[in-house]
Motif scaffolding. Sequence first.
Motif, mmCIF file in Angstrom:
data_model
loop_
_atom_site.group_PDB
_atom_site.id
_atom_site.type_symbol
_atom_site.label_atom_id
_atom_site.label_comp_id
_atom_site.label_asym_id
_atom_site.label_seq_id
_atom_site.Cartn_x
_atom_site.Cartn_y
_atom_site.Cartn_z
ATOM 1 N N GLY A 21 0.843 -1.192 0.000
ATOM 2 C CA GLY A 21 0.000 0.000 0.000
ATOM 3 C C GLY A 21 0.872 1.233 0.000
ATOM 4 N N VAL A 22 0.348 2.338 -0.557
ATOM 5 C CA VAL A 22 1.095 3.575 -0.695
ATOM 6 C C VAL A 22 0.853 4.465 0.529
ATOM 7 C CG1 VAL A 22 1.441 5.647 -2.089
ATOM 8 C CG2 VAL A 22 0.961 3.460 -3.193
ATOM 9 N N LEU A 23 1.935 5.028 1.088
ATOM 10 C CA LEU A 23 1.846 5.930 2.228
ATOM 11 C C LEU A 23 1.326 7.287 1.767
ATOM 12 C CD1 LEU A 23 5.189 5.059 4.050
ATOM 13 C CD2 LEU A 23 2.894 4.737 4.998
ATOM 14 N N THR A 24 0.149 7.665 2.247
ATOM 15 C CA THR A 24 -0.457 8.945 1.883
ATOM 16 C C THR A 24 -1.041 9.593 3.125
ATOM 17 O OG1 THR A 24 -2.549 7.823 1.338
ATOM 18 C CG2 THR A 24 -0.991 8.234 -0.464
ATOM 19 N N PRO A 25 -1.190 10.928 3.128
ATOM 20 C CA PRO A 25 -1.819 11.598 4.269
ATOM 21 C C PRO A 25 -3.302 11.261 4.331
ATOM 22 C CG PRO A 25 -0.558 13.140 2.904
ATOM 23 C CD PRO A 25 -0.684 11.879 2.127
ATOM 24 N N ARG A 26 -3.869 11.335 5.556
ATOM 25 C CA ARG A 26 -5.312 11.146 5.721
ATOM 26 C C ARG A 26 -5.849 12.258 6.600
ATOM 27 N NH1 ARG A 26 -6.128 4.657 6.822
ATOM 28 N NH2 ARG A 26 -5.256 3.930 4.836
#
Length: 236
Positions: A231-236
């Motif tokens: 999975g890709v690390l992205t802000p939430r």
Amino acid sequence: MTGPDDQTGGMSPDLPGGDTALSAEYVLGLLSEGEVRAFEGRLSAEPDLQAEVVYWAEHFADITDTVPDVTPPKAVLRQIEIRAFGDTRKPLWRQLVPYALGALAAAAIAFAVNLGGLLDTAPERPHLYADLVAGDRGLELLAHYAPGSETLMVRRDVGELPADRSLQIWIYPASGAAPIPMGPLAPDQLTSIPVPDALRSQFPGATVAISEELADAAPGVGPTGPVLARGVLTPR
């Protein structure tokens, strides 16, 4: 660390309800005595609730990263500590994250200064998340990079680890560089890995992957077994 579904990397003016908001209010000392007793009765037996408390303690501590130190008068600091923690009450979360006590007091001071319009703060670096699901293995995990503590955390929410295999955590930089071994997935529910200075700039947009390796295999230049989830690390 955030809850599995409804947390964001930054502070939201309207928190979701349930245990997420309850954990944040607990860390800030906003619950009544009765609510604290009920919450701590659950806290010792619920790992997910403990993870929520740890996340909020780290989150509020992160707020002070870009704020210059301010030394208040002793009387003002004492009043802040009393309002935040009470005179005698010692919440159970202090046993989980004792290092956060000083940071929380500093956060309260920073809030008071900022509300008075005395300081301008730079934007907070976002927390990064990636959902990792290995459906055929029955595993569901959540990866979380906390910029304040510079830690990569991988929480196993569902499933059991194979007894005769090692699950290795990898980072694939967005630049396309070779995968970086971060370490094995711990048998406990939460794996915490300090991120070296040289790797921190590569985490935004990077892919977290979990591979299955032989139990005694040392990590090499890349996975030698199947990659079970990514999975890709992205802000939430």
